[in-house]
Write an enzyme that holds these catalytic residues in place. Structure first.
Site, PDB file in Angstrom:
ATOM      1  N   LYS C  40       0.822  -1.218   0.000  1.00 55.31           N
ATOM      2  CA  LYS C  40       0.000   0.000   0.000  1.00 55.31           C
ATOM      3  C   LYS C  40       0.851   1.262   0.000  1.00 55.31           C
ATOM      4  O   LYS C  40       0.328   2.355  -0.178  1.00 55.31           O
ATOM      5  CB  LYS C  40      -0.992  -0.005   1.165  1.00 55.31           C
ATOM      6  N   SER C  46       8.055   1.359   3.992  1.00 57.81           N
ATOM      7  CA  SER C  46       7.608   0.350   4.957  1.00 57.81           C
ATOM      8  C   SER C  46       8.210   0.584   6.330  1.00 57.81           C
ATOM      9  O   SER C  46       9.278   1.178   6.458  1.00 57.81           O
ATOM     10  CB  SER C  46       8.013  -1.037   4.469  1.00 57.81           C
ATOM     11  N   GLY C  53      17.807   0.033  16.594  1.00 58.17           N
ATOM     12  CA  GLY C  53      18.818  -0.728  17.328  1.00 58.17           C
ATOM     13  C   GLY C  53      19.717  -1.655  16.554  1.00 58.17           C
ATOM     14  O   GLY C  53      20.907  -1.378  16.359  1.00 58.17           O
ATOM     15  N   HIS C 235       7.244  -0.249  25.182  1.00 52.34           N
ATOM     16  CA  HIS C 235       8.537   0.366  25.470  1.00 52.34           C
ATOM     17  C   HIS C 235       8.253   1.453  26.502  1.00 52.34           C
ATOM     18  O   HIS C 235       7.319   2.232  26.327  1.00 52.34           O
ATOM     19  CB  HIS C 235       9.130   0.956  24.189  1.00 52.34           C
ATOM     20  N   ARG C 251      18.785   6.484  29.673  1.00 54.83           N
ATOM     21  CA  ARG C 251      18.759   6.050  31.075  1.00 54.83           C
ATOM     22  C   ARG C 251      20.088   5.440  31.495  1.00 54.83           C
ATOM     23  O   ARG C 251      20.527   5.628  32.620  1.00 54.83           O
ATOM     24  CB  ARG C 251      17.606   5.073  31.290  1.00 54.83           C
ATOM     25  N   GLY C 393      15.038  -8.012  22.496  1.00 54.84           N
ATOM     26  CA  GLY C 393      15.471  -6.891  21.654  1.00 54.84           C
ATOM     27  C   GLY C 393      16.405  -7.365  20.552  1.00 54.84           C
ATOM     28  O   GLY C 393      17.221  -8.255  20.768  1.00 54.84           O
TER      29      GLY C 393
END
Lengths: 248, 132, 582
Positions: C40, C46, C53, C235, C251, C393
């Protein structure tokens, strides 16, 4: 709660309805964290469901939402309304492209050009690669990295007067991508691409206006890529002129 | 595809829309100044061939305020062209020393330095050869 | 009514990482096949493009595939199918190397070999990365590589409205060409769905606008089960308005999470005591799910802040100073400045937990095959399952490659076996076209607004299928979603143009999202335990006796989905406890 407002003058073109584009004004809230795209979404949701435009990631990496804002090609997801206060803000489809509808441009031409420059790794032996990875030092990576950052947002094409005047021109992003593969030490396809790009519609059409690099949101510097290509092309030509016996 | 599309046209004065395009067109137009200078110079050379009298007459006419103004203008154009061109040079010339890329500003400065020293050399030639 | 026709051997729906990888695999498996790729959006738009990451695969000598498998399985709270995980970890390095050979600009070590870095939940660093734009580079490399194959034919900006199923077999799809509004039937011998996740069913998400669960709904409507839909990964630090993700690095450099009183509230949730310097696995560096859960508790106590886009807390990195922020967190600053007009050097960053990834999806086997002959799925839209109850992850990008490739190969083999098709595609497609024209294009008198239904769906998903779930809240969401399902039938569409009608597409997407939302809520309601990302206040413990099994949601036309269960495959790693250091 009274809310500050700003007016958007939006380019409308509905092919079933009108032969020539018109501008339609919408008043939207002026918020500090709103970009032009947020204003368009507000219009679509609350004011006029018929407004058409492309968007997806809203974080400057999918390349869908490029438009002309007050005459400059930008990613609307990275252009704050506040910058133009008190307005009005004029929003148009990217220049130099046929318009399908409203803010949606036709970009199949670019998709064909992209394929023409063979943007994939070409190996002379037709083998895919060594057993493990190709060795590529950080410095070799840096040689082409900048040219690999293109998100195909089309801002450079819309800033390029040469493309506007000569739609046959291969154009900034496609040539930069060819250069990205040429400068990758894993690739051996420079000659094949040079044949394609030293034709009339290739690098020599570029007059180095330099605007493509100015508007690029990812600092790809397509203008630089093209000029380097010209230097390489000229060097090749002189070599073959002065030393016709030496194979390139 | 068969649905009708709107095709924007670029007018002849497209470049007046943006300051950057104006600058670009000015840069391109400076080549006209170069051409004008070259023609004047060719006439000057041909006047030498036509004998001392013609040469002196031509030299005299070059001292007219109109010609001086024209030359000043041409010089201005050339300086503008050179500066914009040298500023663009780092994009076209990427130089690597070993693993490191030479910064763009250094490439530009090298061009300026070259310009300066060549100009100096020409000045020296002119003053020393023509001065005597 | 005009009906346009096209055909190919293998049709791939979705042109992100998994779809493009599948296209290449199918083209290689049988060069004679015609491969269609329908999307689409243009392939490079996309959502794979947004992944930052990296992608996990064992390549260094200090690592082993068993370690990778164990990290994946324990991260998934033992809900992963271990045969699939073993296949995955073994294929991962080969796939990543192929991508390297195709030109992916992986970050390198000084000696020119591929560099890897550590990631949350890993014993040993094994994440390949391309600076902080890994997904972007993977997607563009794959897309550019597909241009090499002339037998891959793209249908860019085509929107699929239905899978064509005849005689118990999937044999194509009906799609609208956006630019013209023409409706096509595309006949195919095999179909692979690679349409990504459905984060947009939730109000706060890192997902892009296009992630509306289209493929999940298409398969679900074709009678295929959606597996493990209750597992939704959050997240803890996304920007409330845009969902832009603020990396963990903020962090680990020493950023504070503060509630409305400026108090580091994590100390109240058994996550250690505040220290001036960051300590691993404590306070702000606790596990993601625990941080997200702490947010909800603070919210219940009324200690979060109220903003234009809902409740939030602050992530404060100002004390790190301009120098550190610019040197170590330049991308975070760039994102905040460029897309939200916030300067983290001077201002605190408003954050909240945001939906990031769907562990569940279309039920497939290890070959990417679904229960419907000829239909395959891969990527986030599918559930093999390697991700179990919580994805590790940097496994998702690798998953695109491994299972995209596997599904492409399987589908190509299937398509090669089938002779010319005897399906009644035309009549099925004609029905769909008639429905589309009646239901949407000629509809003028609908009274329901897209934006209102979307907002209500968001509200009930946040309340009933959020971070903490309970019977009561879920039941409420369930009936809310059911009533929205009714209301969407009466949607109003003001745009009647055939040309690039985005309002029509939004309306169909909305109906897809409601189907998927219904499956999420129902699956979550039935799983009466807490496991991985699925946390229930009324059943706070993991229950391996009853629920060490995959949920399978089947669509029912006029009632709630039916939930069945299938066993989890255990090979080498019996269920253990998921321990959080400390």
């Amino acid at each position: 709660m009274s809310q500050e407002k700003i007016t958007l003058e939006v380019f409308r073109f509905r092919p079933e309805q009108e032969d020539n584009p018109v501008f339609q004004s919408y008043e939207v809230p002026l918020r500090k964290d709103w970009v032009v795209l947020d204003a368009l979404n507000y219009i679509k949701d609350y004011l006029d469901g018929t407004l058409s435009y492309r968007w997806s990631c809203r974080m400057g990496v999918c390349g869908s939402c490029g438009m002309m804002v007050n005459g400059t090609p930008v990613l609307t997801c990275a252009t704050f309304l506040q910058k133009f206060a008190p307005g009005p803000i004029r929003v148009e489809p990217l220049s130099n492209f046929p318009v399908v509808r409203d803010l949606v441009i036709e970009m199949t031409d670019f998709m064909e050009k992209l394929k023409k420059v063979k943007p994939w790794i070409i190996r002379k032996d037709n083998q895919e690669g060594p057993e493990g990875e190709f060795i590529q030092t950080p410095s070799q990576l840096a040689d082409y990295k900048q040219y690999s950052m293109c998100i195909n947002c089309m801002l450079c094409y819309s800033a390029c007067p040469v493309y506007g005047l000569e739609p046959g021109f291969t154009g900034p992003a496609a040539i930069a991508l060819a250069q990205r593969y040429n400068m990758d030490n894993r690739d051996e396809g420079q000659e094949q691409r040079m044949e394609l790009l030293s034709t009339d519609d290739g690098i020599w059409q570029c007059t180095f206006v330099g605007e493509c690099s100015e508007v690029c949101p990812k600092n790809v510097d397509p203008a630089g890529a093209i000029q380097r290509y010209k230097v390489a092309g000229a060097t090749d030509w002189w070599k073959s002129f002065l030393m016709p016996w030496a194979k390139p | 595809m068969d649905s009708k599309k709107y095709k924007p046209q670029m007018g002849i004065f497209w470049w007046t829309d943006r300051w950057s395009s104006i600058k670009f067109i000015l840069r391109e137009l400076t080549s006209v100044a170069v051409a004008v200078y070259s023609i004047i110079f060719l006439f000057y050379v041909s006047s030498i061939l036509q004998g001392k009298k013609t040469f002196e007459e031509f030299s005299e006419s070059l001292k007219s305020p109109a010609f001086i103004a024209l030359h000043c203008f041409i010089l201005l154009c050339l300086v503008f062209h050179s500066i914009t061109w040298f500023n663009l040079a780092p994009q076209a010339m990427v130089i690597k020393l070993g693993e490191k890329k030479v910064p763009g500003i250094v490439v530009a400065l090298m061009n300026y330095a070259g310009w300066f020293f060549i100009s100096l050399a020409i000045l020296w030639l002119v003053t020393n050869l023509l001065g005597t | 009514m005009v009906h346009f026709k096209s055909e190919c051997d293998v049709l791939i729906i979705g042109a992100g990482g998994a779809g493009l990888r599948a296209a290449i695999a199918a083209a290689e498996a049988n060069p004679k096949l015609k491969i269609g790729v329908i999307s689409k959006v243009y392939p490079m738009r996309s959502h794979t493009v947004s992944a930052e990451g990296g992608a996990a695969a064992v390549i260094k000598s200090n690592d082993s595939t068993d370690y990778h498998a164990y990290d994946t399985i324990s991260g998934g709270d033992w809900m992963s199918d271990q045969d699939a995980v073993e296949f995955f970890v073994n294929e991962a390095p080969k796939e990543m190397l192929r991508l390297e050979h195709w030109g992916c600009p992986w970050s390198r070590q000084d000696n020119g070999t591929v560099a890897v870095r550590p990631f949350g939940g890993m014993k040993i660093e094994r994440t390949w990365f391309a600076a902080d734009k890994t997904g972007f580079h993977m997607l563009h490399t794959l897309f550019q590589h597909t241009l090499k194959y002339d037998q891959i034919q793209r249908y860019d900006e085509f929107f699929v409205t239905k899978l064509i199923v005849d005689n118990g077999q999937c044999c194509g799809a009906v799609a609208i060409e956006l630019a013209t509004g023409k409706i096509f039937s595309i006949a195919a011998k095999a179909v692979i769905i690679c349409t990504g996740g459905c984060g947009k069913i939730f109000p706060y998400t890192t997902n892009a606008n296009i992630k509306t669960g289209d493929g999940m709904a298409l398969a679900y409507r074709a009678g295929v089960a959606l597996k493990d839909m209750e597992f939704v990964q959050y997240h803890p630090t996304g920007l409330p308005f845009t969902g832009i993700l603020i990396t963990e690095a903020t962090r680990s450099e020493g950023g504070y999470m503060l509630n409305k009183d400026g108090y580091r509230y994590l100390q109240d949730y058994d996550l250690g005591k505040p220290q001036p310097k960051p300590v691993l696995r404590s306070m702000e560096l606790g596990p993601r799910d625990r941080l997200s859960q702490a947010f909800v508790k603070e919210q219940e106590k009324g200690r979060t802040l109220k903003g234009a886009y809902g409740d939030f807390v602050y992530l404060d990195i100002r004390h790190l100073g301009e120098k550190t922020i610019n040197a170590k967190l330049p991308f975070v600053r760039e994102l905040c400045l460029k897309y939200e007009n916030i300067d983290p050097i001077k201002e605190m960053i408003p954050v909240r937990p945001v939906v990031h990834y769907m562990m569940g999806g279309i039920h497939t086997d290890i070959d990417g095959a679904t229960s419907l002959a000829g239909l395959y799925a891969a990527g986030e839209t599918a559930c093999v399952s390697i991700n179990g109850a919580n994805r590790l992850g940097s496994n998702s990008l690798t998953e695109l490659l491994v299972f995209g490739s596997r599904a492409g190969k399987s589908a190509a083999e299937f398509a090669s076996r089938i002779n010319s098709s005897n399906f009644s595609i035309d009549s099925i497609a004609n029905d769909e076209i008639k429905k589309l024209e009646n239901f949407f294009v000629r509809r003028i008198n609908g009274s329901e607004k897209i934006v209102e239904i979307r907002k209500e769906m968001h509200k009930s998903m946040e309340e009933g299928a959020g971070i903490y779930r309970s019977e009561k809240k879920k039941k409420k969401s369930q009936s809310a979603i059911a009533s929205l399902q009714q209301r969407v039938q009466n949607i109003s569409i003001s745009d009647h143009s055939a040309t690039f009608n985005t309002e029509l597409i939004s309306a169909i997407e909305l109906s897809y999202m409601l189907d998927v939302a219904e499956a999420v809520v129902q699956s979550a309601l039935q799983r009466k335990e807490s496991r991985g990302s699925h946390q229930r206040t009324d059943y706070p413990k993991r229950d391996d006796q009853k629920f060490l099994s995959h949920s399978l949601a089947y669509r029912k036309d006029l009632s709630l989905p039916e939930i069945k269960y299938a066993p989890v495959t255990i090979t080498k790693w019996p269920p253990g406890e998921r321990v959080y250091g400390r």
